[in-house]
Design a protein around this motif. Structure first.
Motif, PDB file in Angstrom:
ATOM      1  N   VAL A 216       0.845  -1.185   0.000  1.00 32.06           N
ATOM      2  CA  VAL A 216       0.000   0.000   0.000  1.00 32.06           C
ATOM      3  C   VAL A 216       0.888   1.245   0.000  1.00 32.06           C
ATOM      4  O   VAL A 216       1.837   1.324   0.777  1.00 32.06           O
ATOM      5  N   PHE A 217       0.605   2.157  -0.891  1.00 31.80           N
ATOM      6  CA  PHE A 217       1.405   3.383  -1.009  1.00 31.80           C
ATOM      7  C   PHE A 217       0.603   4.586  -0.513  1.00 31.80           C
ATOM      8  O   PHE A 217      -0.608   4.504  -0.324  1.00 31.80           O
ATOM      9  N   ASP A 218       1.289   5.690  -0.346  1.00 29.80           N
ATOM     10  CA  ASP A 218       0.615   6.896   0.153  1.00 29.80           C
ATOM     11  C   ASP A 218      -0.123   7.622  -0.968  1.00 29.80           C
ATOM     12  O   ASP A 218      -0.834   8.582  -0.738  1.00 29.80           O
ATOM     13  N   ARG A 219       0.119   7.180  -2.200  1.00 28.83           N
ATOM     14  CA  ARG A 219      -0.578   7.740  -3.371  1.00 28.83           C
ATOM     15  C   ARG A 219      -0.439   6.694  -4.472  1.00 28.83           C
ATOM     16  O   ARG A 219       0.282   5.709  -4.296  1.00 28.83           O
ATOM     17  N   SER A 256      -6.115   8.988   3.383  1.00 27.50           N
ATOM     18  CA  SER A 256      -7.492   8.632   3.707  1.00 27.50           C
ATOM     19  C   SER A 256      -8.472   9.210   2.688  1.00 27.50           C
ATOM     20  O   SER A 256      -9.665   9.161   2.848  1.00 27.50           O
ATOM     21  N   ASN A 257      -7.912   9.786   1.639  1.00 25.48           N
ATOM     22  CA  ASN A 257      -8.764  10.375   0.614  1.00 25.48           C
ATOM     23  C   ASN A 257      -8.931   9.379  -0.549  1.00 25.48           C
ATOM     24  O   ASN A 257      -8.004   9.131  -1.309  1.00 25.48           O
ATOM     25  N   HIS A 258     -10.123   8.812  -0.654  1.00 26.25           N
ATOM     26  CA  HIS A 258     -10.364   7.766  -1.659  1.00 26.25           C
ATOM     27  C   HIS A 258     -10.033   8.198  -3.084  1.00 26.25           C
ATOM     28  O   HIS A 258      -9.576   7.425  -3.888  1.00 26.25           O
ATOM     29  N   ASP A 259     -10.272   9.464  -3.364  1.00 23.47           N
ATOM     30  CA  ASP A 259     -10.158   9.904  -4.749  1.00 23.47           C
ATOM     31  C   ASP A 259      -8.721  10.012  -5.233  1.00 23.47           C
ATOM     32  O   ASP A 259      -8.432   9.792  -6.394  1.00 23.47           O
ATOM     33  N   THR A 260      -7.834  10.355  -4.343  1.00 27.52           N
ATOM     34  CA  THR A 260      -6.467  10.629  -4.813  1.00 27.52           C
ATOM     35  C   THR A 260      -5.478   9.512  -4.519  1.00 27.52           C
ATOM     36  O   THR A 260      -4.290   9.639  -4.780  1.00 27.52           O
ATOM     37  N   THR A 261      -5.928   8.429  -3.968  1.00 25.64           N
ATOM     38  CA  THR A 261      -4.952   7.413  -3.540  1.00 25.64           C
ATOM     39  C   THR A 261      -5.097   6.091  -4.273  1.00 25.64           C
ATOM     40  O   THR A 261      -4.573   5.070  -3.839  1.00 25.64           O
ATOM     41  N   GLY A 262      -5.866   6.100  -5.370  1.00 27.41           N
ATOM     42  CA  GLY A 262      -6.000   4.870  -6.145  1.00 27.41           C
ATOM     43  C   GLY A 262      -6.499   3.712  -5.300  1.00 27.41           C
ATOM     44  O   GLY A 262      -6.014   2.590  -5.370  1.00 27.41           O
ATOM     45  N   GLY A 263      -7.469   3.990  -4.454  1.00 25.06           N
ATOM     46  CA  GLY A 263      -8.115   2.938  -3.677  1.00 25.06           C
ATOM     47  C   GLY A 263      -7.281   2.398  -2.533  1.00 25.06           C
ATOM     48  O   GLY A 263      -7.628   1.392  -1.925  1.00 25.06           O
ATOM     49  N   MET A 264      -6.155   3.052  -2.226  1.00 21.65           N
ATOM     50  CA  MET A 264      -5.309   2.510  -1.150  1.00 21.65           C
ATOM     51  C   MET A 264      -5.999   2.605   0.209  1.00 21.65           C
ATOM     52  O   MET A 264      -5.845   1.740   1.054  1.00 21.65           O
ATOM     53  N   ALA A 265      -6.815   3.646   0.385  1.00 21.56           N
ATOM     54  CA  ALA A 265      -7.530   3.782   1.659  1.00 21.56           C
ATOM     55  C   ALA A 265      -8.492   2.607   1.836  1.00 21.56           C
ATOM     56  O   ALA A 265      -8.620   2.048   2.919  1.00 21.56           O
ATOM     57  N   THR A 266      -9.135   2.233   0.723  1.00 23.86           N
ATOM     58  CA  THR A 266     -10.062   1.097   0.770  1.00 23.86           C
ATOM     59  C   THR A 266      -9.285  -0.160   1.159  1.00 23.86           C
ATOM     60  O   THR A 266      -9.693  -0.915   2.040  1.00 23.86           O
ATOM     61  N   ALA A 272      -7.546  -3.396   7.797  1.00 21.08           N
ATOM     62  CA  ALA A 272      -7.743  -2.942   9.180  1.00 21.08           C
ATOM     63  C   ALA A 272      -8.898  -3.687   9.848  1.00 21.08           C
ATOM     64  O   ALA A 272      -8.841  -4.005  11.040  1.00 21.08           O
ATOM     65  N   SER A 273      -9.926  -4.012   9.075  1.00 22.77           N
ATOM     66  CA  SER A 273     -11.094  -4.694   9.664  1.00 22.77           C
ATOM     67  C   SER A 273     -10.711  -6.091  10.141  1.00 22.77           C
ATOM     68  O   SER A 273     -11.383  -6.682  10.985  1.00 22.77           O
ATOM     69  N   ILE A 274      -9.620  -6.638   9.584  1.00 24.78           N
ATOM     70  CA  ILE A 274      -9.118  -7.946  10.035  1.00 24.78           C
ATOM     71  C   ILE A 274      -8.118  -7.747  11.174  1.00 24.78           C
ATOM     72  O   ILE A 274      -8.165  -8.426  12.196  1.00 24.78           O
ATOM     73  N   ALA A 275      -7.224  -6.742  11.013  1.00 25.08           N
ATOM     74  CA  ALA A 275      -6.195  -6.483  12.028  1.00 25.08           C
ATOM     75  C   ALA A 275      -6.828  -6.122  13.374  1.00 25.08           C
ATOM     76  O   ALA A 275      -6.306  -6.487  14.430  1.00 25.08           O
ATOM     77  N   ARG A 276      -7.980  -5.463  13.338  1.00 26.80           N
ATOM     78  CA  ARG A 276      -8.623  -5.077  14.605  1.00 26.80           C
ATOM     79  C   ARG A 276      -9.088  -6.303  15.383  1.00 26.80           C
ATOM     80  O   ARG A 276      -9.354  -6.229  16.576  1.00 26.80           O
ATOM     81  N   LEU A 277      -9.161  -7.468  14.689  1.00 23.96           N
ATOM     82  CA  LEU A 277      -9.525  -8.726  15.365  1.00 23.96           C
ATOM     83  C   LEU A 277      -8.293  -9.317  16.053  1.00 23.96           C
ATOM     84  O   LEU A 277      -8.360 -10.368  16.680  1.00 23.96           O
ATOM     85  N   GLY A 278      -7.138  -8.636  15.889  1.00 17.49           N
ATOM     86  CA  GLY A 278      -5.903  -9.134  16.486  1.00 17.49           C
ATOM     87  C   GLY A 278      -5.132 -10.037  15.536  1.00 17.49           C
ATOM     88  O   GLY A 278      -4.256 -10.795  15.931  1.00 17.49           O
ATOM     89  N   ILE A 279      -5.508  -9.986  14.245  1.00 15.03           N
ATOM     90  CA  ILE A 279      -4.847 -10.829  13.233  1.00 15.03           C
ATOM     91  C   ILE A 279      -4.048  -9.937  12.282  1.00 15.03           C
ATOM     92  O   ILE A 279      -4.609  -9.028  11.657  1.00 15.03           O
ATOM     93  N   ASN A 280      -2.732 -10.191  12.186  1.00 15.22           N
ATOM     94  CA  ASN A 280      -1.907  -9.375  11.297  1.00 15.22           C
ATOM     95  C   ASN A 280      -2.174  -9.701   9.837  1.00 15.22           C
ATOM     96  O   ASN A 280      -2.414 -10.854   9.470  1.00 15.22           O
TER      97      ASN A 280
END
Lengths: 319, 319
Positions: A216-219, A256-266, A272-280
């Protein structure tokens, strides 16, 4: 099924991104090279996986018969694969609006059928590719297994069949699918939603996202100065922060801007929805040495100091 | 799913015999001509099926959008297709003894995986062939849907997913499959067992067995003087008697001798197990005018006086 009372632990759940195993922009075209390399990497990772104590399969007996090119010993902790659709199904689904539902309309029904024909074609290709490497892969189509949605959200799953397959030493291969929806007739169940549900149910040691870029990149990676995000930490609420490299807040905002990051935020929010379960979660480019290391869980030890990819980890779990 | 409280009636369950849609003795070879003809016949039969009163699909809306080559109006009573494996899966299954079970052995696991890769390949081909005729076909693999056996006998089914598919106007396509077995690890679930279970659950108006010969004969059809059995009557106990043509007892005896009749006794007992439920079974050669008539349920009216095939009917139900 030999001993239904013991569940074989799931070591790793792998997401085969549609963009990694297909040519996303050309209709029903496979990325044969990456699929082959990924199958070989998976075989290697399965062979290296920790043994589990389940008495389901007799290792001695199994290994004795395996040998080169044979099947993987099912006495090792289980792997589960979920793949996306890429250029299979995507066109059929979008052109007919399957995700909007409405099986009352013949066009939508036609799209539903065409989408399933296409994604199950890809599932068959993936299962065959894994089996060719000696991996005991079995396709489990979510629609057929009874996974369904309600207003596009997962409503009914079928974790049970996946567990039964794992328990007898098989490697289930699921995929994004067109499914029934109790409110709108039908919808699309994405591979990401399936992965999240499976991660929740099986609590694997880690999850690997194999994609078509290095992480995942910043842009958009194509942009000059695009910075690979090495490590992202997620808390229980799902909020995340990039801890490596240190970024100026401006860039973090961009992230965190969907439009400028080529979907990286998504991408990050899925992980993140998996990592929050404690799974890397390890996000890495399919077919690379880094992908193999991720599948083996080696993203930190000295031998892989130069591992290239993105680690999305729980704030409550070290690597 | 638009109205889950109403079940769409099932008009007809069709068995596509493995011998009819594949070249049984040459590895993974399709009988393309019979599959194409059968798909066209099915389309015609579905179009002619009685309308059902379920409000699931808006016919006006549907038909308006259908037109030539479009999908069948789902406001008609449902059809279900179950196909055999023929030259797909058979070799893989028998060479590795999947039906004997023992997933502890790598050879059996390999056979299980290879069998599933092969039968799901055929299922995909059949679904695609039906969809090409505008039939809203969806594959439902028994293994993936959770059908399983115990000591080779059907233990767990998943009629629910088949019903859900029918209720939204789809045509489920199931098949003989390698499945898990709670006692011996794995086994083969035949299409005939699946058909019997579905007939019991859905009580269709009739069941059609499409095969590669004109029906059931009193001895191998290749033998001189082989007589086609036109009508067989089955009582509640499953006992059956040939009522047309009138046969000398000697021949009738021969008919129940597995060794000398080319499996015709087996065929009859499969059909009889359905007919005893009060559901008539028509056994007919795939791809023929007689097959079309059978799929339309016209095996008796004057226009089809010369219908060629075998009717296996309940002693308690007229045609």
């Amino acid at each position: 099924m030999e001993s239904q009372n013991v569940d074989r632990p799931v070591h790793c759940i792998v997401k085969l991104g549609g963009a990694a195993i297909t040519m996303k922009n050309s209709f029903e075209t496979l990325n044969e090279e990456d699929l082959l390399l990924t199958s070989k990497h998976l075989r290697e990772a399965i062979m290296a996986a920790p043994s589990c104590k389940t008495p389901l399969l007799d290792c001695a007996d199994a290994t004795e018969e395996i040998g080169e090119g044979g099947l993987e010993p099912a006495c090792r902790a289980a792997f589960i694969v979920v793949h996306g659709a890429g250029s299979f199904g995507h066109f059929q689904a979008s052109s007919s609006g399957v995700n909007k539902g409405g099986l009352r309309r013949a066009l939508v029904t036609a799209g539903f059928v065409a989408t399933r024909v296409s994604v199950t074609k890809l599932n068959h290709i993936v299962v065959r590719a894994l089996a060719a490497e000696g991996i005991p892969a079995v396709g489990i189509s979510p629609f057929a297994a009874g996974w369904s949605t309600s207003k596009k959200s997962l409503d009914r799953d079928n974790v049970t069949e996946v567990r039964r397959a794992c328990n007898v030493g098989l490697l289930p291969v699921l995929h994004g699918d067109a499914v029934l929806d109790s409110q709108q007739g039908c919808s699309i169940l994405s591979g990401d939603v399936i992965i999240r549900r499976l991660a929740e149910a099986f609590q694997p040691n880690y999850v690997v996202f194999l994609t078509n870029v290095s992480g995942v990149f910043d842009r958009p990676p194509t942009e000059a100065n695009a910075v690979l995000l090495n490590e992202i930490v997620v808390d229980e609420s799902g909020d995340w922060i990039v801890v490596k490299p240190k970024l100026e807040s401006s860039v973090t905002t961009a992230a965190s801007n969907h439009d400028t990051t080529g979907g990286m935020a998504t991408k990050i929010s899925e992980a993140a929805s998996i990592a929050r379960l404690g799974i890397n979660v390890y996000i890495v480019k399919a077919g690379t040495r880094d992908a193999l290391q991720a599948l083996m869980g080696n993203v930190r030890d000295t031998s892989t100091k130069h591992w290239v990819g993105t680690i999305v980890r729980s704030a409550y779990r070290e690597l």
